[in-house]
Motif scaffolding. Structure first.
Motif, PDB file in Angstrom:
ATOM      1  N   GLU A  89       0.841  -1.209   0.000  1.00  0.00           N
ATOM      2  CA  GLU A  89       0.000   0.000   0.000  1.00  0.00           C
ATOM      3  C   GLU A  89       0.870   1.250   0.000  1.00  0.00           C
ATOM      4  OE1 GLU A  89      -3.039   2.234   3.086  1.00  0.00           O
ATOM      5  OE2 GLU A  89      -3.104   0.059   2.969  1.00  0.00           O
TER       6      GLU A  89
ATOM      7  N   ASP B 231      -0.411  12.126  -5.299  1.00  0.00           N
ATOM      8  CA  ASP B 231      -1.644  12.437  -4.580  1.00  0.00           C
ATOM      9  C   ASP B 231      -2.418  13.448  -5.412  1.00  0.00           C
ATOM     10  OD1 ASP B 231      -3.568  12.527  -2.644  1.00  0.00           O
ATOM     11  OD2 ASP B 231      -2.330  13.503  -1.136  1.00  0.00           O
TER      12      ASP B 231
ATOM     13  N   ASP C 282      -7.313   6.897  -4.041  1.00  0.00           N
ATOM     14  CA  ASP C 282      -8.071   7.099  -2.799  1.00  0.00           C
ATOM     15  C   ASP C 282      -8.528   5.764  -2.219  1.00  0.00           C
ATOM     16  OD1 ASP C 282      -7.736   9.826  -3.171  1.00  0.00           O
ATOM     17  OD2 ASP C 282      -9.781  10.160  -3.905  1.00  0.00           O
ATOM     18  N   ALA C 283      -8.943   4.845  -3.080  1.00  0.00           N
ATOM     19  CA  ALA C 283      -9.382   3.524  -2.609  1.00  0.00           C
ATOM     20  C   ALA C 283      -8.221   2.757  -1.988  1.00  0.00           C
ATOM     21  CB  ALA C 283      -9.999   2.726  -3.760  1.00  0.00           C
TER      22      ALA C 283
ATOM     23  N   GLU D 298      -5.596   4.125  -0.605  1.00  0.00           N
ATOM     24  CA  GLU D 298      -5.282   4.818   0.650  1.00  0.00           C
ATOM     25  C   GLU D 298      -6.277   4.455   1.746  1.00  0.00           C
ATOM     26  OE1 GLU D 298      -3.663   9.167   2.014  1.00  0.00           O
ATOM     27  OE2 GLU D 298      -4.918   9.069   0.229  1.00  0.00           O
ATOM     28  N   ASP D 299      -7.526   4.225   1.350  1.00  0.00           N
ATOM     29  CA  ASP D 299      -8.547   3.817   2.314  1.00  0.00           C
ATOM     30  C   ASP D 299      -8.229   2.438   2.878  1.00  0.00           C
ATOM     31  OD1 ASP D 299     -11.050   4.042   3.730  1.00  0.00           O
ATOM     32  OD2 ASP D 299     -11.888   2.661   2.233  1.00  0.00           O
ATOM     33  N   LYS D 300      -7.909   1.479   2.002  1.00  0.00           N
ATOM     34  CA  LYS D 300      -7.542   0.133   2.438  1.00  0.00           C
ATOM     35  C   LYS D 300      -7.104  -0.693   1.246  1.00  0.00           C
ATOM     36  CE  LYS D 300      -8.871  -3.812   5.141  1.00  0.00           C
ATOM     37  NZ  LYS D 300      -9.813  -4.498   5.947  1.00  0.00           N
ATOM     38  N   TYR D 301      -6.004  -1.414   1.422  1.00  0.00           N
ATOM     39  CA  TYR D 301      -5.495  -2.332   0.412  1.00  0.00           C
ATOM     40  C   TYR D 301      -5.747  -3.739   0.965  1.00  0.00           C
ATOM     41  CZ  TYR D 301      -2.231  -3.813  -3.309  1.00  0.00           C
ATOM     42  OH  TYR D 301      -1.645  -4.364  -4.422  1.00  0.00           O
TER      43      TYR D 301
END
Length: 179
Positions: free
Chosen positions: A114, A123, A130-131, A133-136
């Motif tokens: 990630e 960025d 963004d997805a 960064e939210d969670k891998y």
């Protein structure tokens, strides 16, 4: 153009009584997710001319399941540096890819994968970034493309994130467990 596909190992079994983290196997959900991701990779026509992977048990088992769905043998080079590696270490691994390769699969662990995506993709207004960064999540694939002639030229903010595929995107039952 260079293409780097990052695959995080599938969901492992925390309840398995292994002595070392390195030896932790996949659980049933992880096996199912990896096989489904492999089938999706086949449907997309993804192909790699080089692969490198952590030798951890959960990674080797992930690749076995990926191959069952993908229908091809991946046969990675096993590299202990990839096991629980930081983004900086993973970038060193990338810099060492054979010059003639154009499309490489790197299979490993979080948070390194990630963090590598977030380092390599600028960025900005990018919903895929963004997805990530939210969670891998486990068994997810991130595909990055570079306008670079050499793997050594790859660095911060040099990639375009062209795909981010999570198992739950393919089958909602493979999403997070409800508590």
């Amino acid at each position: 153009m260079k293409t780097l596909t990052l695959l995080r190992h599938a969901k492992s079994g925390w309840d398995d009584p292994v002595a070392r983290d390195f030896d932790r196997p996949l659980n049933a959900k992880g096996k199912r997710a990896a096989a489904m991701v492999g089938r999706h990779m086949r449907s997309l026509g993804l192909a790699f001319d080089h692969a490198i992977a952590s030798p951890a048990v959960r990674v080797t088992e992930t690749l076995e399941q990926i191959e069952s769905g993908y229908g091809r043998t991946i046969a990675p080079a096993w590299d202990r540096r990839v096991y629980l590696a930081s983004a900086a270490t993973l970038l060193d691994v990338v810099h060492g890819f054979p010059a003639e390769t154009q499309s490489v699969l790197l299979v490993g662990h979080n948070p390194g994968l990630e963090d590598l995506v977030l380092m390599l993709v600028a960025d900005g207004a990018d919903p895929l970034r963004d997805a990530v960064e939210d969670k891998y999540p486990t068994a997810s694939i991130a595909e990055l493309q570079f306008d670079a002639g050499s793997w050594e030229d790859i660095g911060s903010a040099t990639a375009r994130l062209t795909r981010f595929i999570r198992p739950r995107d393919l089958d909602p039952t493979l999403g997070p467990d409800a508590d």
